[in-house]
Design a protein around this motif. Structure first.
Motif, short mmCIF file in Angstrom:
data_model
loop_
_atom_site.label_atom_id
_atom_site.label_comp_id
_atom_site.label_asym_id
_atom_site.label_seq_id
_atom_site.Cartn_x
_atom_site.Cartn_y
_atom_site.Cartn_z
N SER A 26 -4.59 -0.24 -4.51
CA SER A 26 -4.31 0.79 -3.52
C SER A 26 -3.83 2.07 -4.19
O SER A 26 -4.11 3.16 -3.72
N PHE A 27 -3.11 1.93 -5.29
CA PHE A 27 -2.68 3.12 -6.01
C PHE A 27 -3.89 3.88 -6.53
O PHE A 27 -3.99 5.10 -6.39
N ILE A 28 -4.84 3.15 -7.09
CA ILE A 28 -6.07 3.77 -7.59
C ILE A 28 -6.83 4.41 -6.44
O ILE A 28 -7.29 5.55 -6.53
N GLN A 29 -6.95 3.70 -5.33
CA GLN A 29 -7.68 4.24 -4.18
C GLN A 29 -6.96 5.47 -3.63
O GLN A 29 -7.60 6.42 -3.18
N PRO A 136 0.05 -6.65 2.03
CA PRO A 136 0.58 -5.73 1.04
C PRO A 136 1.04 -6.45 -0.22
O PRO A 136 1.48 -7.60 -0.17
N THR A 137 0.92 -5.77 -1.33
CA THR A 137 1.54 -6.23 -2.58
C THR A 137 2.79 -5.38 -2.79
O THR A 137 3.00 -4.38 -2.09
N GLN A 143 4.39 2.10 -3.19
CA GLN A 143 3.73 3.35 -3.55
C GLN A 143 2.94 3.98 -2.41
O GLN A 143 2.73 5.18 -2.41
N MET A 144 2.48 3.16 -1.47
CA MET A 144 1.61 3.69 -0.41
C MET A 144 2.12 3.40 0.99
O MET A 144 1.41 3.63 1.96
N ASN A 145 3.34 2.84 1.09
CA ASN A 145 3.89 2.50 2.38
C ASN A 145 2.97 1.54 3.15
O ASN A 145 2.82 1.61 4.36
#
Length: 169
Positions: A26-29, A136-137, A143-145
């Motif tokens: 998700s951080f990458i996305q 969620p992880t 990082q992305m809520n």
């Protein structure tokens, strides 16, 4: 060990593996912006496409993931075409500190309990259908809520066309 117990353990293991495989993606996305499907005004997928996993929505039908590493995307199709899986319920966790055990408990409750019964028409224990969930992880939480749990249903007998809603399978 009963078939139902083995099935539950297999599904639980698959859910854990998928949850772990999502770490970092998700951080990458979030950095890349991701992609979504061609959708109509009601949000239904209109044509087969590859979307980032965080663009997956309630009611989406998709092909099974063949990946053994990070899940970064999903192949979605209109639900009136043959597909392997369907997102049948979504639940948003409350804010707070990341708690893997609480997320697992919530995922099991919302995906295998009354929401499954309401969707399929019979309880999960009486069903032949399989369920797993995306959750969620710690990284996506912080990082992305990311608070979203998505319940995904499939028929182990093979691909389906249309929804599994009210299928009583």
């Amino acid at each position: 060990m009963t078939i139902r117990t083995r099935r539950a353990l297999t599904i639980g293991g698959a859910a854990l593996a998928l949850t772990l495989s999502l770490s970092g993606c998700s951080f990458i996305q979030g950095l890349t912006g991701g992609s979504d499907a061609n959708r109509d005004d009601q949000g239904n997928v209109q044509e087969q496409g590859n979307i980032d996993i965080f663009s997956l929505k309630l009611g989406d039908c998709k092909m099974a993931d063949d990946t053994t590493g990070e899940i970064q995307d999903a192949d979605v199709v209109p639900c009136d075409q043959p597909h392997d899986e369907e997102v049948f319920f979504e639940y948003t966790m409350d804010d707070g500190e990341f708690d893997a055990a609480a997320i697992q408990t919530a995922g099991e409750e919302v995906c295998y309990g009354q929401n499954f019964t309401d969707f399929v028409g019979i309880p999960w224990d009486d069903s032949t259908l399989d369920v797993w969930y995306l959750s969620p992880t710690e990284q996506t939480w912080n990082q992305m809520n990311d608070r979203l749990i998505q319940c995904i249903i499939s028929d182990p007998a093979g691909q389906t066309t249309g929804t599994l809603k009210d299928s009583k399978k």
